[in-house]
Design a protein around this motif. Structure first.
Motif, PDB file in Angstrom:
ATOM      1  N   ASP A   2       0.845  -1.185   0.000  1.00  0.00           N
ATOM      2  CA  ASP A   2       0.000   0.000   0.000  1.00  0.00           C
ATOM      3  C   ASP A   2       0.887   1.243   0.000  1.00  0.00           C
ATOM      4  N   LYS A   3       0.299   2.352  -0.452  1.00  0.00           N
ATOM      5  CA  LYS A   3       1.071   3.586  -0.580  1.00  0.00           C
ATOM      6  C   LYS A   3       0.380   4.704   0.198  1.00  0.00           C
ATOM      7  N   ILE A   4       1.165   5.395   1.030  1.00  0.00           N
ATOM      8  CA  ILE A   4       0.678   6.582   1.737  1.00  0.00           C
ATOM      9  C   ILE A   4       1.280   7.806   1.072  1.00  0.00           C
ATOM     10  N   ASN A   5       0.424   8.738   0.671  1.00  0.00           N
ATOM     11  CA  ASN A   5       0.883   9.986   0.061  1.00  0.00           C
ATOM     12  C   ASN A   5       0.784  11.113   1.095  1.00  0.00           C
ATOM     13  N   TYR A   6       1.931  11.510   1.621  1.00  0.00           N
ATOM     14  CA  TYR A   6       1.971  12.595   2.603  1.00  0.00           C
ATOM     15  C   TYR A   6       2.064  13.941   1.870  1.00  0.00           C
ATOM     16  N   PRO A   7       1.208  14.926   2.208  1.00  0.00           N
ATOM     17  CA  PRO A   7       1.357  16.265   1.610  1.00  0.00           C
ATOM     18  C   PRO A   7       2.616  16.952   2.149  1.00  0.00           C
ATOM     19  N   LEU A   8       3.315  17.623   1.266  1.00  0.00           N
ATOM     20  CA  LEU A   8       4.487  18.404   1.646  1.00  0.00           C
ATOM     21  C   LEU A   8       4.178  19.870   1.366  1.00  0.00           C
ATOM     22  N   LEU A   9       4.030  20.670   2.448  1.00  0.00           N
ATOM     23  CA  LEU A   9       3.807  22.109   2.317  1.00  0.00           C
ATOM     24  C   LEU A   9       5.173  22.788   2.289  1.00  0.00           C
ATOM     25  N   TYR A  10       5.417  23.622   1.278  1.00  0.00           N
ATOM     26  CA  TYR A  10       6.740  24.242   1.227  1.00  0.00           C
ATOM     27  C   TYR A  10       6.642  25.721   0.838  1.00  0.00           C
ATOM     28  N   TYR A  11       7.592  26.510   1.414  1.00  0.00           N
ATOM     29  CA  TYR A  11       7.688  27.954   1.187  1.00  0.00           C
ATOM     30  C   TYR A  11       9.039  28.269   0.561  1.00  0.00           C
ATOM     31  N   GLN A  12       9.052  29.069  -0.479  1.00  0.00           N
ATOM     32  CA  GLN A  12      10.295  29.562  -1.078  1.00  0.00           C
ATOM     33  C   GLN A  12      10.700  30.814  -0.308  1.00  0.00           C
ATOM     34  N   LEU A  13      11.434  30.655   0.813  1.00  0.00           N
ATOM     35  CA  LEU A  13      11.785  31.779   1.674  1.00  0.00           C
ATOM     36  C   LEU A  13      12.771  32.727   0.998  1.00  0.00           C
ATOM     37  N   LYS A  14      13.792  32.152   0.329  1.00  0.00           N
ATOM     38  CA  LYS A  14      14.770  32.927  -0.432  1.00  0.00           C
ATOM     39  C   LYS A  14      15.074  32.159  -1.715  1.00  0.00           C
ATOM     40  N   ASP A  15      15.906  32.741  -2.548  1.00  0.00           N
ATOM     41  CA  ASP A  15      16.259  32.053  -3.792  1.00  0.00           C
ATOM     42  C   ASP A  15      16.922  30.711  -3.517  1.00  0.00           C
ATOM     43  N   ASP A  16      17.697  30.647  -2.444  1.00  0.00           N
ATOM     44  CA  ASP A  16      18.414  29.414  -2.134  1.00  0.00           C
ATOM     45  C   ASP A  16      17.951  28.804  -0.815  1.00  0.00           C
ATOM     46  N   ASP A  31      16.239  23.525   3.014  1.00  0.00           N
ATOM     47  CA  ASP A  31      17.328  23.214   2.078  1.00  0.00           C
ATOM     48  C   ASP A  31      17.193  24.118   0.861  1.00  0.00           C
ATOM     49  N   SER A  32      18.180  24.016  -0.031  1.00  0.00           N
ATOM     50  CA  SER A  32      18.200  24.898  -1.200  1.00  0.00           C
ATOM     51  C   SER A  32      17.324  24.386  -2.339  1.00  0.00           C
ATOM     52  N   GLU A  33      16.996  23.082  -2.351  1.00  0.00           N
ATOM     53  CA  GLU A  33      16.222  22.511  -3.452  1.00  0.00           C
ATOM     54  C   GLU A  33      15.083  21.665  -2.902  1.00  0.00           C
ATOM     55  N   LEU A  34      13.953  21.728  -3.586  1.00  0.00           N
ATOM     56  CA  LEU A  34      12.810  20.908  -3.191  1.00  0.00           C
ATOM     57  C   LEU A  34      13.132  19.422  -3.326  1.00  0.00           C
ATOM     58  N   ARG A  35      13.895  19.083  -4.356  1.00  0.00           N
ATOM     59  CA  ARG A  35      14.253  17.683  -4.563  1.00  0.00           C
ATOM     60  C   ARG A  35      15.001  17.111  -3.372  1.00  0.00           C
ATOM     61  N   LYS A  36      15.913  17.902  -2.819  1.00  0.00           N
ATOM     62  CA  LYS A  36      16.677  17.429  -1.666  1.00  0.00           C
ATOM     63  C   LYS A  36      15.796  17.287  -0.435  1.00  0.00           C
ATOM     64  N   ILE A  37      14.873  18.224  -0.276  1.00  0.00           N
ATOM     65  CA  ILE A  37      13.956  18.146   0.872  1.00  0.00           C
ATOM     66  C   ILE A  37      13.129  16.867   0.793  1.00  0.00           C
ATOM     67  N   LYS A  38      12.588  16.591  -0.373  1.00  0.00           N
ATOM     68  CA  LYS A  38      11.780  15.383  -0.544  1.00  0.00           C
ATOM     69  C   LYS A  38      12.609  14.129  -0.294  1.00  0.00           C
ATOM     70  N   SER A  39      13.849  14.122  -0.777  1.00  0.00           N
ATOM     71  CA  SER A  39      14.713  12.962  -0.592  1.00  0.00           C
ATOM     72  C   SER A  39      15.027  12.734   0.884  1.00  0.00           C
ATOM     73  N   ILE A  40      15.316  13.822   1.617  1.00  0.00           N
ATOM     74  CA  ILE A  40      15.644  13.702   3.052  1.00  0.00           C
ATOM     75  C   ILE A  40      14.451  13.162   3.833  1.00  0.00           C
TER      76      ILE A  40
END
Length: 754
Positions: A2-16, A31-40
């Protein structure tokens, strides 16, 4: 799964700088990239589930994001009183909400890590206002002003695969793990001891390769690398991997670390896929279950990963797996030959770069002998069957000479294992020279005389054999006898086909019959199938048809398929001049080196074949019955051949044998031979009839069965029409005819006397 889909709320606080909040949990990452946040966050969830069987509960099926604005009057508070400011601020507040089940909802307030349930969708706005207002009233003014500085949020998802149907093991106090995808597509390794005994009687040991076992173990455990062991067929790649898996498994158990190895054939991944995207989903499930099982995937035939999935390597299963390998979400071990590795690097270099390469060379002879001695000791101890020293030496010599394209110790252990099975079936207790010879004859079809040095070649008997099968072609008989003699003496080049011969001459003079005679002599002793592979080259007259002959990409051509099935054979390329000239370029490597390598690095070996090509080039100006010629017939044939084929092709042919037109005496001999074959047919044998054909019958057949244009080819048709048909009618009219002599004569009509 089975798969659980957790919502990820994110804010672009600065460019990086991005703030990510995993809804339904207390986890936040910057973190600087959304991809890294999702991976962590994904890795953290997965590790907790894998180690502790825990995961945050989240059951909203289709979560939605909504930002509402709430007016609030900032207020300072202490223990006794409140100090409201003289104005209101409008605070944007993100909420995540959705339906859990029918008429049952949940709303999340990610900024405070809180949620509430509600049962009436119409009450949503008032409930949200109430909850948010209460929460904001409790915030100090400085916190409210921080909320005001937040940019507009966005929502993404992070998926976690879990097993809702786990059973709890009360004895060991943990959930039982089940991996339906892995169990369906792969097998866990090592298997239990009971299963292991039924799979193979051979020892699963890596003798004399302990240093390679240690090297692979270090890469697997210390750096958690993906590993490919590279070496020629038979050097011990699989043995090293199996030993590594056993040792790593023992190491993990000793340190109380859960781990597992799963062995898979790549084609099983896509075999059951029926619609677009299904195999990708299968791979995702496979990777997820491997992660939860802390599993390593052992891929059999690694290069197949580049062949299956899409239309080419760039959209294959290997390409799909590459991102998982690069992110260390998957660990793979496998093996490949040097040519396969080169092909993978050429076709999909990024895939190979994710692996550590361990090279495995063929061991020196002393170590090979040590391994074979250990194998013999193992067989003696376990099965009480002794392998004699003479049998071991003979097997080593035969394999070294006739299987030069495979490596020791693999080919030695495999062959002796087959001898072991034969001995067990016959309830024997010893593997000696006789058993080695018998098994080698069965595998190759080579006669015992060619395999044993102590048996001398009877040249007279050899000549008689071919003279009885090939009529009127002294040059052909001499050359075929010469081929046998060179092979018997062991002087043929082991890195080329046994012989490459072109039969040139008019049709119907015995070219195909000569190829059949040589095939029966060389490879007809042990094989149940015909030792002759015949390919009609007139079927490949267009350049595009080359793929049907030699293959292309994943498709295996007719030539490759036949030789892989029967490596010890005579390959007859009939009417070779009718094929498109581009096909001869594809055959150059086969004629020169005895191998054919496809785009994926897989090798087809022709070094145990005799390649015979037939051609009518130069026969257009020849007569079927000899007359005085103004030019040398052999020179005329050779000139036509050299004119048609490129010099590179002609120079790779060992012998060009000219077949002479047949004389009337030759036709009579061929007719006698055909009649001797006719006497062996079932209808005569089951009635015990002894058939005699008069000279007049033979003379009649030699006349009606010969044509100047087609040579002796019409003779078989004449036998059927002039003899078989009337004899069959006569036997049906006399059903009681048995156990007697029958004389067949001809006097204008066929005469049958009993």
């Amino acid at each position: 799964m089975d798969k659980i889909n957790y919502p990820l709320l994110y804010y672009q606080l600065k460019d990086d700088m991005i703030l990510g909040i995993l809804v339904g949990t207390t986890y936040q990452v910057v973190d600087s990239e959304l991809r890294k946040i999702k991976s962590i966050l994904h890795d953290h969830l997965q590790k907790r589930y894998k180690k502790l069987d825990e995961y945050p509960y989240f059951d909203v099926e289709k979560p939605k994001l909504k930002v509402i604005s709430v007016k609030i009057q900032p207020t300072y508070r202490d223990n006794t009183t409140s100090y409201p400011l003289g104005y209101e601020v409008e605070v944007p507040v993100p909420i995540i909400y959705g339906e859990i089940e029918q008429d049952y909802y949940e709303c999340f307030l990610p900024l405070w890590g809180q949620s509430f349930y509600y049962y009436d969708a119409q009450q949503f706005d008032s409930l949200v206002q109430h909850f948010v207002t209460n929460l904001l009233n409790q915030q100090p003014p400085e916190q409210l002003f921080k909320y005001l500085q937040y940019p507009n949020p966005q929502m993404d998802t992070i998926s976690l695969k879990v097993n809702y149907n786990r059973e709890f093991d009360w004895e060991n106090n943990h959930f039982k793990r089940e991996f339906p995808g892995l169990t369906r597509l792969a097998e866990k390794f090592p298997t239990s001891k009971s299963v292991g005994r039924t799979v193979s009687a051979l020892p699963q040991a890596a003798w004399e390769l302990e240093d390679k076992v240690a090297e692979v173990m270090d890469k697997l455990i210390s750096t958690r690398s993906n590993v490919i062991i590279v070496g020629e067929s038979g050097v011990g790649k699989s043995a090293v991997l199996m030993q590594v898996i056993r040792k790593v498994t023992q190491h993990m158990k000793k340190n109380k670390i859960e781990s597992s190895f799963w062995r898979i054939m790549p084609q099983r991944i896509t075999a059951s896929s029926k619609y677009l995207g299904e195999w990708e989903e299968t791979v995702e499930n496979l990777v997820g279950e491997l992660s939860m099982a802390n599993g390593v995937l052992w891929v059999i035939d690694m290069i197949q990963l580049l062949e299956i999935g899409g239309s080419g390597p760039e959209d294959s299963v290997a390409a799909f797996l590459m991102s998982y390998l690069q992110q260390d979400k998957l660990q793979i071990i496998g093996e490949a030959t040097p040519r396969e590795l080169d092909s993978m690097r050429r076709l999909l270099p990024g895939f190979v770069e994710t692996f550590q390469i361990v090279h495995l060379e063929e061991l020196p002879e002393a170590k090979i002998q040590s391994i074979l001695d250990k194998f013999a000791h193992y067989i003696d101890q376990k099965y009480k069957i002794k392998i004699t020293g003479q049998a071991m030496s003979l097997a080593y010599r035969l394999l070294k000479r006739y299987y030069p394209y495979e490596s020791f110790p693999g080919k030695g252990i495999k062959f002796l294992g087959q001898c072991l099975n034969e001995t067990q079936l016959n309830q024997g207790n010893k593997i000696d020279r006789k058993i080695v010879i018998e098994n080698f004859v069965k595998q190759t079809g080579l006669p015992e005389m060619l395999l044993r040095d102590d048996l001398l070649l009877d040249t007279k008997e050899l000549s008689n054999y071919f003279n009885q099968r090939i009529i009127g072609q002294k040059m052909a008989v001499d050359k075929l006898c010469e081929t046998v003699k060179i092979f018997k003496a062991g002087l043929n080049n082991p890195f080329k086909p046994i012989a490459t011969i072109l039969f040139a001459g008019p049709t119907g003079v015995g070219k195909t019959a000569s190829a059949k005679a040589l095939a029966d002599y060389f490879f007809g002793k042990g094989q149940t199938q015909s030792p002759l592979v015949r390919i009609d080259m007139s079927e490949f007259q267009h350049p595009s048809q080359i793929t049907r002959l030699v293959g292309s990409g994943r498709e295996v051509g007719q030539l490759v398929k036949e030789i892989r099935d029967k490596p010890f054979t005579v390959l007859l390329l009939d009417e070779v001049e009718k094929a498109d000239l581009s096909i001869f370029d594809a055959l150059l490597t086969v004629l020169d080196e005895g191998i054919m390598v496809d785009a994926y690095g897989r090798t087809t070996n022709f070094r145990n074949t005799i390649i015979i090509m037939t051609s009518n080039l130069g026969a257009s100006n020849q007569k079927s019955i000899g007359f005085v010629q103004t030019t040398d017939p052999q020179a005329q044939y050779r000139s036509a051949i050299e004119k048609h084929f490129r010099p590179e092709f002609v120079n790779r042919i060992d012998h060009i044998i000219m077949f002479n037109p047949l004389s009337q005496e030759d036709i009579i001999l061929i007719a006698k031979k055909e009649l001797e074959e006719l006497k062996k047919r079932e209808g005569f044998l089951k009635r015990n009839l002894n058939i005699h054909f008069s000279d007049r019958v033979i003379q009649h057949l030699s006349i009606i069965g010969f044509d100047e244009r087609y040579g002796a080819r019409p003779l078989q048709r004449a036998v059927e029409q002039a003899l078989v048909n009337p004899i069959a009618s006569w036997l049906l009219e006399h059903p009681n005819i048995e156990n007697r002599d029958i004389t067949i004569d001809y006097d204008g009509t066929l005469i049958i006397n009993s």
